[in-house]
Design a protein around this motif. Sequence first.
Motif, mmCIF file in Angstrom:
data_model
loop_
_atom_site.group_PDB
_atom_site.id
_atom_site.type_symbol
_atom_site.label_atom_id
_atom_site.label_comp_id
_atom_site.label_asym_id
_atom_site.label_seq_id
_atom_site.Cartn_x
_atom_site.Cartn_y
_atom_site.Cartn_z
ATOM 1 N N SER A 131 7.994 5.277 7.445
ATOM 2 C CA SER A 131 9.290 5.516 8.071
ATOM 3 C C SER A 131 9.751 4.353 8.943
ATOM 4 C CB SER A 131 9.239 6.791 8.916
ATOM 5 O OG SER A 131 8.226 6.691 9.906
ATOM 6 N N GLY A 132 8.987 3.287 8.963
ATOM 7 C CA GLY A 132 9.350 2.135 9.778
ATOM 8 C C GLY A 132 8.600 2.094 11.092
ATOM 9 N N SER A 133 8.813 1.037 11.850
ATOM 10 C CA SER A 133 8.145 0.882 13.136
ATOM 11 C C SER A 133 8.547 2.010 14.090
ATOM 12 C CB SER A 133 8.507 -0.465 13.761
ATOM 13 O OG SER A 133 8.049 -0.544 15.098
ATOM 14 N N PRO A 134 7.582 2.629 14.767
ATOM 15 C CA PRO A 134 7.920 3.737 15.677
ATOM 16 C C PRO A 134 8.480 3.280 17.016
ATOM 17 C CG PRO A 134 5.558 3.362 15.690
ATOM 18 C CD PRO A 134 6.128 2.434 14.648
ATOM 19 N N ILE A 135 8.418 1.977 17.312
ATOM 20 C CA ILE A 135 8.842 1.507 18.635
ATOM 21 C C ILE A 135 10.044 0.561 18.558
ATOM 22 C CG2 ILE A 135 6.537 1.788 19.606
ATOM 23 C CD1 ILE A 135 6.166 -1.241 19.350
ATOM 24 N N GLY A 136 10.595 0.373 17.351
ATOM 25 C CA GLY A 136 11.759 -0.495 17.232
ATOM 26 C C GLY A 136 11.446 -1.971 17.266
ATOM 27 N N LYS A 137 10.177 -2.320 17.233
ATOM 28 C CA LYS A 137 9.735 -3.706 17.190
ATOM 29 C C LYS A 137 8.621 -3.829 16.150
ATOM 30 C CE LYS A 137 10.759 -4.633 22.069
ATOM 31 N NZ LYS A 137 10.211 -5.099 23.372
ATOM 32 N N PRO A 138 8.402 -5.003 15.593
ATOM 33 C CA PRO A 138 7.344 -5.154 14.596
ATOM 34 C C PRO A 138 5.978 -4.793 15.167
ATOM 35 C CG PRO A 138 8.785 -7.072 14.600
ATOM 36 C CD PRO A 138 9.165 -6.247 15.800
ATOM 37 N N THR A 139 5.234 -3.998 14.421
ATOM 38 C CA THR A 139 3.881 -3.625 14.844
ATOM 39 C C THR A 139 2.828 -4.059 13.834
ATOM 40 O OG1 THR A 139 4.062 -1.451 13.775
ATOM 41 C CG2 THR A 139 4.746 -1.605 16.082
ATOM 42 N N GLY A 140 3.225 -4.216 12.577
ATOM 43 C CA GLY A 140 2.283 -4.576 11.534
ATOM 44 C C GLY A 140 2.253 -6.069 11.268
ATOM 45 N N PRO A 141 1.376 -6.503 10.381
ATOM 46 C CA PRO A 141 1.249 -7.931 10.066
ATOM 47 C C PRO A 141 2.475 -8.464 9.330
ATOM 48 C CG PRO A 141 -0.087 -6.606 8.574
ATOM 49 C CD PRO A 141 0.414 -5.675 9.626
ATOM 50 N N PRO A 187 0.822 -1.217 0.000
ATOM 51 C CA PRO A 187 0.000 0.000 0.000
ATOM 52 C C PRO A 187 0.850 1.259 0.000
ATOM 53 C CG PRO A 187 -0.861 -1.605 1.568
ATOM 54 C CD PRO A 187 0.451 -2.151 1.084
ATOM 55 N N ALA A 188 0.328 2.317 -0.604
ATOM 56 C CA ALA A 188 1.090 3.557 -0.758
ATOM 57 C C ALA A 188 1.481 4.169 0.589
ATOM 58 C CB ALA A 188 0.288 4.563 -1.584
ATOM 59 N N ASP A 189 0.700 3.934 1.610
ATOM 60 C CA ASP A 189 0.978 4.532 2.916
ATOM 61 C C ASP A 189 1.700 3.571 3.853
ATOM 62 O OD1 ASP A 189 -1.169 2.807 3.104
ATOM 63 O OD2 ASP A 189 -2.228 4.009 4.598
ATOM 64 N N LYS A 190 2.271 2.496 3.298
ATOM 65 C CA LYS A 190 2.970 1.514 4.119
ATOM 66 C C LYS A 190 4.340 1.200 3.517
ATOM 67 C CE LYS A 190 -0.297 0.799 7.164
ATOM 68 N NZ LYS A 190 -0.105 1.089 8.620
ATOM 69 N N VAL A 196 12.630 -2.104 3.100
ATOM 70 C CA VAL A 196 12.853 -2.860 1.867
ATOM 71 C C VAL A 196 11.977 -2.291 0.759
ATOM 72 C CG1 VAL A 196 12.703 -5.129 0.778
ATOM 73 C CG2 VAL A 196 13.383 -4.936 3.184
ATOM 74 N N LYS A 197 12.562 -2.085 -0.410
ATOM 75 C CA LYS A 197 11.798 -1.656 -1.568
ATOM 76 C C LYS A 197 11.350 -2.882 -2.353
ATOM 77 C CE LYS A 197 14.135 2.813 -2.105
ATOM 78 N NZ LYS A 197 14.919 3.679 -3.030
ATOM 79 N N PRO A 198 10.059 -3.014 -2.620
ATOM 80 C CA PRO A 198 9.563 -4.185 -3.350
ATOM 81 C C PRO A 198 10.265 -4.352 -4.689
ATOM 82 C CG PRO A 198 7.739 -2.917 -2.445
ATOM 83 C CD PRO A 198 8.972 -2.096 -2.243
ATOM 84 N N GLY A 199 10.632 -5.594 -4.985
ATOM 85 C CA GLY A 199 11.241 -5.900 -6.270
ATOM 86 C C GLY A 199 12.722 -5.584 -6.379
#
Length: 240
Positions: free
Chosen positions: A219-229, A166-169, A189-192
């Motif tokens: 900009s990446g995770s704001p807490i230094g740990k994975p937050t998304g799926p 997604p454009a915002d992720k 990581v940039k796709p492709g």
Amino acid sequence: MTSRPTDETPQARDELASEYVLGTLSAERRIEVQQRLQHDVQLRTAIDTWESRLLGLTELAEPQTPSAHLWQRIERSVNALGRAPATANAEPSVAWWNRLPLWRSLTGAGLAATVLLGTMLLTQTPVKPSYLVVLVAPQDKAPGWVIQASNPREIQLIPLGVVEVPADKALEFWTKAEGWQGPVSLGLVKPGQTLKVPLDKLPPLEPNQLFELTLENPSGSPIGKPTGPIQFIGRAVKVL
């Protein structure tokens, strides 16, 4: 006769050809490709190109003598398929190498080897990796990325296709070995695109080390740990 999809792009056709040559397609999908080869010149050309690319790589693998036990298993499987009774709904032209049970039994052993060959092709280097990771989607176990390490201080993250983000992720790259308090970010990581990651601030790689890509803010995770799926995940296997 199976026709070419009207919305198939050259990139999608090339990816299909690569999966066909590497043997990672399902039995049903493989039969569809074989039917298309009778009339689809572009797909046939793409497959011929991939076969030519991979042929030379077989010379990099050291010859191995199969055990007598393995040959006996193969012979029993082939004989059993040959004795299978025909039914009214059976397709007589399907050879043993297109049978679904056999492909399922071989997929696990073949995937690591074929992905390794593909990785060596994409990086265009004769150096064999000391570690290999296949990152798969948690939902369908489809391989999306390969990680290889030809030395313990750097890894390469190599895409096997284009991933829609997604454009915002953004995709963020993580790793965690046993005994660590938590996962460590290896960057966005940039796709492709292939990504080279130095590991000068981390302990040496080790077998079964976890790697994953998660969906985070731009900009990446704001807490230094994975937050998304989790989008792709896998563990390191030592190959040397």
